[in-house]
Design a protein around this motif. Structure first.
Motif, PDB file in Angstrom:
ATOM      1  N   TRP A  25       0.860  -1.141   0.218  1.00 16.31           N
ATOM      2  CA  TRP A  25       0.187   0.376  -0.473  1.00 16.31           C
ATOM      3  C   TRP A  25       0.819   1.173   0.291  1.00 16.31           C
ATOM      4  CZ3 TRP A  25      -4.888  -0.368  -0.581  1.00 16.31           C
ATOM      5  CH2 TRP A  25      -5.860  -1.780  -0.132  1.00 16.31           C
ATOM      6  N   ASN A  26       0.517   2.083  -0.414  1.00 19.67           N
ATOM      7  CA  ASN A  26       1.203   3.692  -0.797  1.00 19.67           C
ATOM      8  C   ASN A  26       0.673   4.540   0.210  1.00 19.67           C
ATOM      9  OD1 ASN A  26       2.151   2.782  -2.953  1.00 19.67           O
ATOM     10  ND2 ASN A  26       0.417   4.215  -3.811  1.00 19.67           N
ATOM     11  N   SER A  27      -0.088   4.053   1.075  1.00 22.23           N
ATOM     12  CA  SER A  27      -0.274   4.306   3.084  1.00 22.23           C
ATOM     13  C   SER A  27       0.244   3.811   3.736  1.00 22.23           C
ATOM     14  CB  SER A  27      -1.878   4.913   3.065  1.00 22.23           C
ATOM     15  OG  SER A  27      -2.908   3.588   2.921  1.00 22.23           O
ATOM     16  N   ALA A  28       0.658   4.593   5.506  1.00 25.24           N
ATOM     17  CA  ALA A  28       1.427   3.735   6.426  1.00 25.24           C
ATOM     18  C   ALA A  28       0.262   2.065   7.023  1.00 25.24           C
ATOM     19  CB  ALA A  28       1.571   4.758   7.725  1.00 25.24           C
ATOM     20  N   GLU A  29      -1.525   2.606   6.237  1.00 30.51           N
ATOM     21  CA  GLU A  29      -2.274   1.466   7.082  1.00 30.51           C
ATOM     22  C   GLU A  29      -2.867   0.958   5.989  1.00 30.51           C
ATOM     23  OE1 GLU A  29      -1.854   0.242   9.754  1.00 30.51           O
ATOM     24  OE2 GLU A  29      -0.654   1.622  10.741  1.00 30.51           O
ATOM     25  N   VAL A  30      -3.646  -0.103   6.107  1.00 35.30           N
ATOM     26  CA  VAL A  30      -4.474  -0.848   5.005  1.00 35.30           C
ATOM     27  C   VAL A  30      -5.829   0.184   4.993  1.00 35.30           C
ATOM     28  CG1 VAL A  30      -6.016  -2.881   4.232  1.00 35.30           C
ATOM     29  CG2 VAL A  30      -3.599  -2.871   5.539  1.00 35.30           C
ATOM     30  N   PRO A  31      -6.164   0.716   4.184  1.00 36.34           N
ATOM     31  CA  PRO A  31      -7.152   2.374   4.027  1.00 36.34           C
ATOM     32  C   PRO A  31      -8.866   1.108   4.072  1.00 36.34           C
ATOM     33  CG  PRO A  31      -6.550   1.736   1.677  1.00 36.34           C
ATOM     34  CD  PRO A  31      -5.128   1.331   2.565  1.00 36.34           C
ATOM     35  N   LEU A  32      -9.658   1.601   5.469  1.00 44.12           N
ATOM     36  CA  LEU A  32     -10.628   1.185   5.429  1.00 44.12           C
ATOM     37  C   LEU A  32     -11.493   1.109   4.285  1.00 44.12           C
ATOM     38  CD1 LEU A  32     -13.496   0.394   7.242  1.00 44.12           C
ATOM     39  CD2 LEU A  32     -14.071   3.270   7.470  1.00 44.12           C
ATOM     40  N   GLN A  33     -11.611   2.199   2.690  1.00 42.82           N
ATOM     41  CA  GLN A  33     -11.709   1.871   1.449  1.00 42.82           C
ATOM     42  C   GLN A  33     -11.764   1.070   1.197  1.00 42.82           C
ATOM     43  OE1 GLN A  33     -10.136   4.757  -1.259  1.00 42.82           O
ATOM     44  NE2 GLN A  33     -10.522   3.646  -3.028  1.00 42.82           N
ATOM     45  N   ASN A  34     -10.009  -0.049   1.249  1.00 44.31           N
ATOM     46  CA  ASN A  34     -10.388  -1.780   1.042  1.00 44.31           C
ATOM     47  C   ASN A  34     -11.013  -2.433   1.349  1.00 44.31           C
ATOM     48  OD1 ASN A  34      -8.966  -3.525  -0.071  1.00 44.31           O
ATOM     49  ND2 ASN A  34      -8.283  -3.972   2.341  1.00 44.31           N
ATOM     50  N   TYR A  35     -11.752  -2.597   2.205  1.00 47.82           N
ATOM     51  CA  TYR A  35     -12.632  -3.609   3.011  1.00 47.82           C
ATOM     52  C   TYR A  35     -13.962  -2.652   2.657  1.00 47.82           C
ATOM     53  CZ  TYR A  35      -8.464  -4.186   6.331  1.00 47.82           C
ATOM     54  OH  TYR A  35      -7.442  -4.245   6.343  1.00 47.82           O
ATOM     55  N   VAL A  36     -14.380  -1.705   2.585  1.00 50.74           N
ATOM     56  CA  VAL A  36     -15.551  -1.784   2.033  1.00 50.74           C
ATOM     57  C   VAL A  36     -15.690  -1.993   0.608  1.00 50.74           C
ATOM     58  CG1 VAL A  36     -16.935   0.545   1.181  1.00 50.74           C
ATOM     59  CG2 VAL A  36     -15.864   0.646   3.643  1.00 50.74           C
ATOM     60  N   ALA A  37     -14.927  -1.726  -0.283  1.00 51.69           N
ATOM     61  CA  ALA A  37     -14.982  -1.710  -1.201  1.00 51.69           C
ATOM     62  C   ALA A  37     -14.519  -3.695  -1.687  1.00 51.69           C
ATOM     63  CB  ALA A  37     -13.025  -1.338  -2.431  1.00 51.69           C
ATOM     64  N   TRP A  38     -13.800  -4.267  -0.774  1.00 51.98           N
ATOM     65  CA  TRP A  38     -14.063  -5.928  -1.104  1.00 51.98           C
ATOM     66  C   TRP A  38     -15.066  -6.536  -0.354  1.00 51.98           C
ATOM     67  CZ3 TRP A  38      -9.480  -8.809  -1.947  1.00 51.98           C
ATOM     68  CH2 TRP A  38      -9.884 -10.279  -1.611  1.00 51.98           C
ATOM     69  N   TYR A  39     -15.932  -5.621   0.497  1.00 45.18           N
ATOM     70  CA  TYR A  39     -17.680  -5.960   0.750  1.00 45.18           C
ATOM     71  C   TYR A  39     -18.563  -5.779  -0.246  1.00 45.18           C
ATOM     72  CZ  TYR A  39     -21.761  -6.481   3.291  1.00 45.18           C
ATOM     73  OH  TYR A  39     -22.777  -7.084   3.661  1.00 45.18           O
ATOM     74  N   VAL A  40     -18.207  -4.975  -1.065  1.00 48.34           N
ATOM     75  CA  VAL A  40     -19.299  -4.568  -1.706  1.00 48.34           C
ATOM     76  C   VAL A  40     -18.831  -5.504  -3.640  1.00 48.34           C
ATOM     77  CG1 VAL A  40     -19.602  -3.008  -4.002  1.00 48.34           C
ATOM     78  CG2 VAL A  40     -19.886  -2.295  -1.962  1.00 48.34           C
ATOM     79  N   VAL A  41     -17.928  -5.615  -3.256  1.00 47.62           N
ATOM     80  CA  VAL A  41     -17.647  -6.291  -4.790  1.00 47.62           C
ATOM     81  C   VAL A  41     -18.031  -8.065  -4.943  1.00 47.62           C
ATOM     82  CG1 VAL A  41     -15.672  -7.455  -6.280  1.00 47.62           C
ATOM     83  CG2 VAL A  41     -15.244  -4.791  -5.749  1.00 47.62           C
ATOM     84  N   SER A  42     -17.575  -8.234  -3.320  1.00 49.35           N
ATOM     85  CA  SER A  42     -18.169  -9.400  -2.932  1.00 49.35           C
ATOM     86  C   SER A  42     -19.731  -9.574  -3.079  1.00 49.35           C
ATOM     87  CB  SER A  42     -17.338  -9.674  -1.535  1.00 49.35           C
ATOM     88  OG  SER A  42     -16.207  -9.712  -1.629  1.00 49.35           O
ATOM     89  N   ALA A  43     -19.915  -8.376  -2.376  1.00 43.84           N
ATOM     90  CA  ALA A  43     -22.054  -8.601  -2.421  1.00 43.84           C
ATOM     91  C   ALA A  43     -22.446  -9.487  -3.710  1.00 43.84           C
ATOM     92  CB  ALA A  43     -21.579  -7.461  -1.042  1.00 43.84           C
ATOM     93  N   ILE A  44     -21.408  -8.313  -4.606  1.00 43.26           N
ATOM     94  CA  ILE A  44     -22.673  -8.246  -6.123  1.00 43.26           C
ATOM     95  C   ILE A  44     -22.183  -9.921  -7.386  1.00 43.26           C
ATOM     96  CG2 ILE A  44     -21.895  -7.161  -8.040  1.00 43.26           C
ATOM     97  CD1 ILE A  44     -21.675  -4.626  -7.374  1.00 43.26           C
ATOM     98  N   LEU A  45     -20.604 -10.024  -6.625  1.00 40.78           N
ATOM     99  CA  LEU A  45     -20.778 -11.666  -6.760  1.00 40.78           C
ATOM    100  C   LEU A  45     -21.357 -12.469  -5.722  1.00 40.78           C
ATOM    101  CD1 LEU A  45     -16.765 -11.276  -7.613  1.00 40.78           C
ATOM    102  CD2 LEU A  45     -18.620 -11.382  -9.196  1.00 40.78           C
TER     103      LEU A  45
END
Length: 225
Positions: A169-189
């Motif tokens: 990641w280009n940030s010090a911490e894994v962004p919350l955005q990652n988990y939100v997007a992971w959930y949304v994409v997973s839910a759609i599939l």
């Protein structure tokens, strides 16, 4: 759909002795991965084996699938391609999961994304979807529950993936955005997974999912220690 479809041939290979062997070998494979990736002298070899572990896990999971109809084949193609392409978009725009890039540990890449990433999306959505299919709730609730299960696994995957050079990641911490997007994409599939007419029962899915949580959970503990 009828499990006795002409395309159900792979499951016919699963005689009782073969099942027993798989249920013994698969846990040993994941246990060896946990040990090998923590022992410094073994790390280079086991890093090379990571893509093959993913492919083997998916192959065995699909071997236990009993309903190889067109709907299931469609799901496999969509899950693989959608998972891969959303990662391509994510890497090149930073707008989906956040700003990150893949390392070389996951093998061959296309458009700066390892090809096995599509394999991972297919394997995890299938395994989580099959496990949550046992819930006595509407299909859309199953999809949301399975997506939550996948996102919980991703929480464990992130520190291990970063340490092993899967991605960075280009940030010090894994962004919350990652988990939100992971959930949304997973839910759609997973909504598609439950919408299409094929049998979702799979005797290996629960074991494989437990092994995924075991592997990344134990590896995460080693990292924090």
């Amino acid at each position: 759909m009828n499990a006795q479809s002409p395309l159900s041939a792979p499951a016919s290979l699963l005689t009782p002795p073969v099942r027993r062997v798989i249920f013994i070998v698969l846990p040993l494979m994941y246990l060896a991965g946990v040990v090998g990736l923590q022992v410094e002298v073994l790390q280079p070899l086991f890093r090379l084996l990571i893509p093959f572990n993913l492919l083997t896990s998916l192959a065995l999971l699909l071997l236990f699938h009993t309903d190889w109809n067109r709907s299931f084949l469609l799901y496999c193609v969509v899950a693989f391609c959608a998972g891969f392409l959303v990662e391509v978009a994510g890497v090149h725009t930073g707008l989906i999961f956040g700003s990150y890039q893949y390392g070389t540990a996951l093998g061959w890449q296309l458009w700066e994304v390892p090809l096995v990433i599509g394999t991972n999306w297919l394997m995890l959505t299938y395994a989580c979807g099959s496990v949550c299919d046992r819930l006595g709730v509407p299909s859309w609730v199953k999809a949301l529950a399975a997506a939550a299960l996948m996102t919980g696994l991703d929480v464990l995957i992130e520190p291990v993936a970063i340490r092993l050079g899967f991605w960075d990641w280009n940030s010090a911490e894994v962004p919350l955005q990652n988990y939100v997007a992971w959930y949304v994409v997973s839910a759609i599939l997973l909504l598609l997974f439950y919408r299409l007419p094929f049998s979702r029962a799979n005797r290996l899915a629960l074991l494989l999912l437990l092994l995924q949580f075991f592997f990344f959970g134990i590896s995460t503990l080693f990292i924090f220690w």
